[in-house]
Design an enzyme around this catalytic site. Structure first.
Site, PDB file in Angstrom:
ATOM      1  NE  ARG A   1      45.951 101.528  30.488  1.00 10.33           N
ATOM      2  CZ  ARG A   1      45.034 100.409  30.234  1.00 10.33           C
ATOM      3  NH1 ARG A   1      44.051 100.350  30.274  1.00 10.33           N
ATOM      4  NH2 ARG A   1      45.747  99.111  29.911  1.00 10.33           N
TER       5      ARG A   1
ATOM      6  CB  CYS B   1      39.478 101.257  34.310  1.00 11.81           C
ATOM      7  SG  CYS B   1      38.037 100.119  34.644  1.00 11.81           S
TER       8      CYS B   1
ATOM      9  CD  GLN C   1      42.488 101.915  33.340  1.00 11.48           C
ATOM     10  OE1 GLN C   1      42.390 101.345  32.356  1.00 11.48           O
ATOM     11  NE2 GLN C   1      42.485 103.456  33.754  1.00 11.48           N
TER      12      GLN C   1
ATOM     13  CG  HIS D   1      43.838  96.611  34.247  1.00 14.42           C
ATOM     14  ND1 HIS D   1      44.556  96.620  33.552  1.00 14.42           N
ATOM     15  CD2 HIS D   1      42.534  97.407  33.658  1.00 14.42           C
ATOM     16  CE1 HIS D   1      44.336  97.216  32.292  1.00 14.42           C
ATOM     17  NE2 HIS D   1      43.160  97.505  32.597  1.00 14.42           N
TER      18      HIS D   1
ATOM     19  NE  ARG E   1      42.653  93.487  28.879  1.00 19.71           N
ATOM     20  CZ  ARG E   1      42.122  94.506  28.740  1.00 19.71           C
ATOM     21  NH1 ARG E   1      40.798  94.681  27.890  1.00 19.71           N
ATOM     22  NH2 ARG E   1      42.276  95.568  29.345  1.00 19.71           N
TER      23      ARG E   1
ATOM     24  CG  ASP F   1      35.729  97.991  36.881  1.00 20.68           C
ATOM     25  OD1 ASP F   1      35.150  98.574  35.399  1.00 20.68           O
ATOM     26  OD2 ASP F   1      36.194  97.145  36.981  1.00 20.68           O
TER      27      ASP F   1
HETATM   28  N1  NVA Z   1      36.924  95.021  35.669  1.00 21.21           N
HETATM   29  C1  NVA Z   1      36.692  95.162  34.228  1.00 21.21           C
HETATM   30  C2  NVA Z   1      37.792  96.131  33.899  1.00 21.21           C
HETATM   31  C3  NVA Z   1      38.022  96.407  32.297  1.00 21.21           C
HETATM   32  C4  NVA Z   1      39.019  97.275  31.805  1.00 21.21           C
HETATM   33  C5  NVA Z   1      36.850  93.605  33.501  1.00 21.21           C
HETATM   34  O1  NVA Z   1      37.816  93.005  34.160  1.00 21.21           O
HETATM   35  O2  NVA Z   1      35.961  93.556  32.616  1.00 21.21           O
HETATM   36  N1   CP Z   2      40.576 100.114  30.674  1.00 16.13           N
HETATM   37  C1   CP Z   2      40.984  99.345  29.979  1.00 16.13           C
HETATM   38  O1   CP Z   2      41.635  98.410  30.183  1.00 16.13           O
HETATM   39  O2   CP Z   2      40.154  99.348  28.648  1.00 16.13           O
HETATM   40  P1   CP Z   2      40.195  98.170  27.688  1.00 16.13           P
HETATM   41  O3   CP Z   2      39.422  96.937  28.077  1.00 16.13           O
HETATM   42  O4   CP Z   2      39.261  98.895  26.343  1.00 16.13           O
HETATM   43  O5   CP Z   2      41.507  97.682  27.102  1.00 16.13           O
END
Ligand code: NVA
Ligand code: CP
Length: 310
Positions: free
Chosen positions: A298, A270, A138, A135, A108, A230
């Site tokens: 997930r 998500c 997800q 992502h 990530r 989101d």
């Molecule tokens: N769009 C959000 C998704 C988190 C799972 C982010 O990138 O922070």
């Molecule tokens: N939805 C998701 O990826 O959550 P986290 O940021 O908690 O991993």
């Protein structure tokens, strides 16, 4: 017939074939059942998954670590201060070294290109656990959740209301891949990338589904089977949060907006959710909401992905 995915990286859903996506769903279903009945499923006995996190995480971190453990393997967690990666060493050298120790990497991070490079220079499968652009894990879990609830995917309409971010991009890729219609409503200046829309259009055309990029949330939600949203400011955009809040208020998922969808619509997010911003409690806590099923899935879907590629 089973498709061999061993050694394959998961960078975006666009790069998967439809057959691969269905294979992931089939294995996810079987692994979910095995976990429920307590049947052992150590498909990755003794394998090692590296987990690199340059951003915070609850679901991704815990579901991958629990997932590799349940498959009989082990997960090694690294946060951005642990590795030399992009500090005193380039992505290519790290990729080559980690490939000598590990059987797979979940990462990530911010720059999607770093994940592409890790896959390019390494010799083990790389799983994208979220970048600024995509992502995929997800959205695979989300599509699997929709399939469980609606028993089908092709022809359903998903309305994504909000920022044209990583979630919007992976939903575009994912819906187009499986033949779902997707309508996205975002404020001007916050629409998804044209390149991602163009990639998705190819699959949508092949599958006979429709992609709409709109500004009006009511038009997007009209007769939707699924409403998805989101956060308005993603990780890394914290400084823009106030400015974005003013621009996105009209895009809040509330009881006024959801009445334009089908009565049996699913509400999806998500998570983490900023309650009172992009969604109100009345919607996220309603019986239409499946946010915790998505979160649970997930685990099952990522176990399937790891078992297939590692
Ligand atoms: N769009 C959000 C998704 C988190 C799972 C982010 O990138 O922070
Ligand atoms: N939805 C998701 O990826 O959550 P986290 O940021 O908690 O991993």
């Amino acid at each position: 017939m089973a498709v061999n995915m061993k050694g394959k990286s998961l960078l975006t859903i666009h790069e998967l074939t439809l057959e691969e996506v269905w294979q992931i769903f089939e294995l996810s279903k079987s692994l979910k059942e095995k976990r429920l009945t307590g049947e052992p499923h150590r498909m990755l006995d003794g394998k090692k998954l590296g987990m690199i996190f340059s951003k915070l995480s609850t679901r991704t971190r815990v579901s991958f670590e629990v997932g590799i453990f349940e498959l009989g393997g082990t997960g090694l967690y690294f946060n951005q201060n642990d590795l030399q990666l992009k500090k005193s060493e380039n992505v290519s050298d790290t990729a080559k070294v980690l490939s000598r120790y590990l059987d797979g990497i979940m990462i990530r991070t911010f720059d999607h290109q770093d994940v592409v490079d890790l896959a390019r220079f390494g010799s083990i499968p790389i799983i994208n656990g979220l970048t600024d652009l995509h992502h995929p894990c997800q959205v695979l879990a989300d599509l699997f959740t929709i399939l469980e609830k609606k028993r089908t995917l092709q022809g359903l309409k998903l309305a994504y209301i909000g920022d044209g971010n990583n979630m919007a991009h992976s939903l575009l890729h994912g819906c187009a891949k499986v033949g779902m219609n997707i309508s996205i409503a975002s404020p001007s200046g916050y629409t998804p990338l044209d390149s991602v829309v163009a990639e998705s259009q190819k699959d949508a055309k092949y599958m006979g589904s429709k992609i709409e990029i709109l500004e009006d949330p009511i038009a997007a939600v009209k007769d939707a089977d699924i409403i998805y949203t989101d956060v308005w400011a993603s990780m890394g955009q914290e400084k823009e949060a106030q400015e974005r809040k003013a621009k996105f208020m009209k895009y809040q998922i509330n009881s006024g907006l959801v009445k334009h969808a089908k009565d049996d619509y699913l509400f999806m997010h998500c998570l983490p959710a900023h309650r009172g911003d992009e969604v109100v409690n009345e919607v996220i806590d309603s019986t239409n909401s499946v946010v915790f099923d998505e979160a649970e899935n997930r685990l099952h879907v990522q176990k399937a992905v790891m078992a297939l590629v590692m």
